[in-house]
Design an enzyme around this catalytic site. Structure first.
Site, PDB file in Angstrom:
ATOM      1  N   GLY A  62       0.843  -1.200   0.000  1.00 41.91           N
ATOM      2  CA  GLY A  62       0.000   0.000   0.000  1.00 41.91           C
ATOM      3  C   GLY A  62       0.863   1.229   0.000  1.00 41.91           C
ATOM      4  N   CYS A  89       5.176  -6.379   1.730  1.00 44.77           N
ATOM      5  CA  CYS A  89       5.579  -4.976   1.593  1.00 44.77           C
ATOM      6  C   CYS A  89       4.932  -4.128   2.697  1.00 44.77           C
ATOM      7  CB  CYS A  89       5.249  -4.462   0.192  1.00 44.77           C
ATOM      8  SG  CYS A  89       6.108  -2.923  -0.157  1.00 44.77           S
ATOM      9  N   TYR A  90       3.983  -3.265   2.365  1.00 46.33           N
ATOM     10  CA  TYR A  90       3.346  -2.469   3.422  1.00 46.33           C
ATOM     11  C   TYR A  90       2.758  -3.391   4.487  1.00 46.33           C
ATOM     12  CZ  TYR A  90       0.392   0.909   5.824  1.00 46.33           C
ATOM     13  OH  TYR A  90      -0.181   1.707   6.786  1.00 46.33           O
ATOM     14  N   HIS A 176       7.903  -8.325  -3.259  1.00 50.11           N
ATOM     15  CA  HIS A 176       6.600  -8.682  -3.842  1.00 50.11           C
ATOM     16  C   HIS A 176       6.644 -10.066  -4.510  1.00 50.11           C
ATOM     17  CE1 HIS A 176       4.524  -4.840  -3.289  1.00 50.11           C
ATOM     18  NE2 HIS A 176       5.723  -4.289  -3.455  1.00 50.11           N
ATOM     19  N   GLU A 178       4.248 -11.746  -5.519  1.00 54.14           N
ATOM     20  CA  GLU A 178       3.165 -11.874  -6.512  1.00 54.14           C
ATOM     21  C   GLU A 178       3.581 -11.401  -7.902  1.00 54.14           C
ATOM     22  OE1 GLU A 178       3.440  -9.709  -4.118  1.00 54.14           O
ATOM     23  OE2 GLU A 178       2.488  -7.777  -4.540  1.00 54.14           O
ATOM     24  N   ASP A 234     -17.245 -13.198 -21.353  1.00 49.91           N
ATOM     25  CA  ASP A 234     -17.978 -13.307 -20.093  1.00 49.91           C
ATOM     26  C   ASP A 234     -19.432 -13.741 -20.304  1.00 49.91           C
ATOM     27  OD1 ASP A 234     -15.596 -12.352 -19.182  1.00 49.91           O
ATOM     28  OD2 ASP A 234     -16.309 -10.330 -18.767  1.00 49.91           O
ATOM     29  N   LYS A 377     -10.589 -13.091 -14.966  1.00 54.20           N
ATOM     30  CA  LYS A 377     -10.753 -13.334 -16.408  1.00 54.20           C
ATOM     31  C   LYS A 377     -10.146 -14.674 -16.848  1.00 54.20           C
ATOM     32  CE  LYS A 377     -12.204 -11.292 -20.226  1.00 54.20           C
ATOM     33  NZ  LYS A 377     -13.471 -10.528 -20.299  1.00 54.20           N
TER      34      LYS A 377
END
Ligand code: XMP
Length: 531
Positions: A62, A89-90, A176, A178, A234, A377
Site C-alpha cells: 500500500g 511490503c506495506y 513482492h 506476486e 464473459d 478473467k
C-alpha cells in the site's frame, strides 16, 4: 450470487487490501495455487473477517507509511486469531509496527529486481533457491523486528527482507512475491497457502462448474432467466453455465448491431443458436439497419457511443417485452468488476448495472444472477473451456461494446462497416498465421505478439493510382499493441513482411481502400481504440 461463494469458500484465504497496486495480482496468484481467495478492504470489520473463517490472511502492499498519523492500519487482534498471516511490503511493515517492531524511512528507495538471500529452513522458503531474485519497491523498511520474530531473508540494502514468527504463523515479506520478476515468488505463496495455512487446494474450474451448476439449479428452481449475450467471453461463459444448469429455462438475446467483426454474428449463432451445442432459447435480433439509421451522419465519438448503448437497451427491452416477465436477469459480471467497484460492497451492484447500460430499469425481473461474480478473467476462460465453448470464443481479443462504431472514424455507414470488416479479417488472419508459424518454429510466442490487433477505418480519403486509373479512396489504419492491463500499451513491432502482405492483400481485396497505415502510437498519448 453470494451463495456460490458460500458453497465454495469452505477453504478460503482473505487478501486484505491496503491500496497496493498489485492486490488483484496477489489474489490471482493464490488462486493459481488452487486456493480460493477474496479481496477485502483493510476497513473490513474484524468480526466479519472472523465470521468468514479464513484458512489464512494476506496483507497487501500500500502507499502509506504505517508510522504516520491516519495511515491504513488494522487491529492487532488480527494477528492473534490463530490464523496464519502473511504481510507483503506495506503489509509486512504494518505487521511489524503493530506488533511492537520499528519501521523507518530508508535513506534511499529500493526499487527493481534485487538479489535476495533466503533461509530455506523457513516454511515460507521451502524448495526455494537460497540465493534468488526478488522485486523490491519500498521507501520504508523494518529497522527493528517485533518480539518473537526472526529474520529469514536479507538483501544488500534491506536487513529484513523477510521475517517470521513461526509459532504464531506470522510471516512478513518486504518484497513482492506476486510479481513475476520475483523469480520464485509463486513458490513462496504456494508454501504459505498450501503448507503454512494447510489449504488442500480444492479450487479448480471443473469443480467450480459442477458446484455452480448445482447452485444455479437450487436458486432458479423452475424460474425463467434472461441473458443479454454479446458473444464476448464473459456473457458466453455465463450462457454456457446457465444452459448446463437450467437448459431451456434460459433465454439468451443476442443483438447484432451490425458493428461486429466479419462473420461474428453467424459464429455466435452457430455456437449458441439452434443446432448448436447448448440447450437454451436463442434469439438473434438483426438490428443492423436500425443502428445504421440512428448513426447516419453522426460523427462525434461520445454521441456515437451513446446512441449505440441506448439503442441496445431499446432493442433488448422490446425483446424482453415479447418474452414477458422473467424471474432472473443474468449478467456476466466478473470479480475485477466487483473489486474495482468497491471491494464487494454495495456499490458492486451499481457497477454491474452499468455494465449493461442500465438494463434492470427496463426489464421486468425479480433478481439478478451473476454466476461469474467470483472469477478472474483467466478463470472465466478456463471455465469456458470446461463447458466446451470453442477456443476461438474463449480466447477472443477484447472487443469494445460499441464495436466497429469506434473503429470507424466519423460517421458510420453500411459500406464503411463492410470495408473495415474485410480489412480487419485479412489483418487478423495474417497476424495469426505469422504468430502460429513463429511458434511452430521456435516453440514459443513471438516477441512481437500483440495482445490486441485490429484494423480501423480512418475518415481520410486520398488520391492513388490503381492500374491506370486514378483512385480517391479510404486509408485503413492497422493497430497492434502489447499491454498488460490495457491502461498503458506499446505499439507492437510486427514484422515488416507481415505488414506488407497485409497491405497488399487489403488493397487488392477490399474495394474502396488505396492506402494502409500502421499506427505506431503508444498509450498514452493514444488510446487503443480510435474513438
Ligand atoms: P482504450 O481505447 O480506452 O481501450 O485505450 C482500452 C481497452 O478497452 C477496450 N474498450 C472497451 N471495452 N466497452 C468495452 O467493453 C467500451 O466501450 C470500450 N472502449 C474501449 C479496448 O478495446 C481496449 O481493450
Amino acid at each position: 450470487m453470494g451463495d456460490v461463494r458460500g458453497e465454495l469458500s469452505r477453504e478460503k484465504v482473505l487478501v486484505i487490501d491496503f491500496g497496493g497496486q498489485y492486490n488483484q495480482l496477489v489474489a490471482r496468484r493464490v488462486r493459481e495455487c488452487n486456493v480460493y481467495c477474496e479481496i477485502y478492504s483493510y476497513k473490513t470489520d474484524l468480526e466479519k473477517i472472523k465470521a468468514m473463517n479464513p484458512k489464512g490472511i494476506i496483507l497487501t502492499g500500500g502507499p502509506s507509511s504505517c508510522y504516520e498519523e491516519g495511515a491504513a492500519t488494522y487491529s492487532p487482534e488480527l494477528f492473534s486469531l490463530g490464523v496464519p498471516v502473511l504481510g507483503l511490503c506495506y503489509g509486512a511493515q504494518l505487521m511489524s509496527h503493530v506488533l511492537g517492531g520499528k519501521v523507518e524511512r530508508a535513506s534511499a528507495r529500493e526499487y527493481g529486481k534485487t538479489e535476495v538471500d533466503v533461509d530455506v529452513t523457513s516454511p515460507l522458503f521451502a524448495n526455494v533457491t537460497p540465493h534468488t531474485t526478488c522485486w523490491m519497491s519500498h521507501f520504508d523498511y523494518i529497522s527493528k523486528l517485533a518480539p518473537g520474530f526472526r529474520v529469514v531473508a536479507t538483501t544488500a540494502n534491506c536487513p529484513v527482507a523477510a521475517a517470521e514468527c513461526r509459532e504464531k504463523g506470522l510471516y512478513a515479506i518486504q518484497f513482492h512475491p506476486e510479481v513475476l520478476h520475483t523469480a520464485e515468488g509463486s513458490k513462496m505463496l504456494y508454501n504459505f497457502v498450501r503448507n503454512v495455512c494447510g489449504c488442500a487446494g480444492t479450487w479448480r474450474m471443473d469443480s467450480f462448474v459442477e458446484n455452480t451448476v448445482r447452485e444455479i439449479r437450487e436458486k432458479v428452481g423452475d424460474g425463467k432467466v434472461l441473458l443479454a449475450l454479446s458473444g464476448g467471453v464473459d456473457s458466453s461463459v455465463a450462457a454456457g453455465l446457465l444452459s448446463r444448469a437450467i437448459g431451456k429455462q434460459l433465454t439468451c438475446v443476442f443483438v447484432d448491431h451490425g458493428l461486429l467483426r466479419k462473420n461474428e454474428g453467424d459464429e455466435v449463432e452457430s455456437v449458441f443458436g439452434e443446432g448448436g451445442q447448448f440447450d437454451l432459447n436463442f434469439i438473434r435480433v438483426n438490428a443492423q439497419q436500425r443502428y445504421y439509421v440512428k448513426l447516419a451522419g453522426v460523427t462525434e465519438p461520445e454521441r456515437k457511443r451513446k446512441i449505440i448503448g441506448e439503442e441496445f437497451i431499446r432493442v433488448f427491452e422490446e425483446e424482453a417485452k415479447k418474452i414477458g416477465a422473467v424471474d432472473f436477469l443474468a449478467q456476466g459480471t466478473i470479480y475485477p468488476d466487483v473489486v474495482e467497484s468497491g471491494l464487494g460492497g454495495e456499490s458492486a451492484v451499481i457497477k454491474s448495472h452499468h455494465n449493461v447500460g442500465g438494463l434492470p430499469d427496463f426489464v421486468d425481473f425479480k433478481e439478478i444472477i451473476e454466476p461469474l461474480r467470483s472469477l478472474f478473467k483467466d478463470e472465466v476462460r478456463q471455465a469456458g473451456l470446461e463447458l466446451g465453448i470453442p477456443e476461438k470464443l474463449v480466447f477472443r481479443q477484447p472487443f469494445p461494446g460499441p464495436g466497429l462504431g469506434v473503429r470507424i472514424i466519423g460517421d458510420v455507414t453500411a459500406e464503411k462497416v463492410r470495408i473495415v470488416q474485410d480489412a480487419d479479417a485479412i489483418y487478423r488472419e495474417e497476424v495469426d498465421k505469422a504468430a502460429a508459424a513463429y511458434k511452430k518454429e521456435y516453440g514459443k510466442d513471438a516477441p512481437w505478439l500483440p495482445n490486441q490487433y485490429f484494423a480501423a477505418l480512418t475518415n481520410m480519403r486520398s488520391v492513388g493510382v490503381m492500374g491506370d486509373e486514378r483512385t480517391y479512396d479510404y486509408a485503413i489504419a492497422l493497430r497492434a499493441v502489447q499491454t498488460v492491463d490495457f491502461m498503458t500499451a506499446e505499439c507492437s513491432c510486427l514484422p515488416w513482411d507481415v505488414l506488407q502482405t497485409t497491405m497488399s492483400r487489403i488493397i487488392n481485396e477490399v474495394r474502396g481502400v488505396n492506402r494502409v497505415l500502421y499506427d505506431i502510437s503508444s498509450k498514452p498519448p493514444g488510446t487503443i481504440e480510435f474513438e
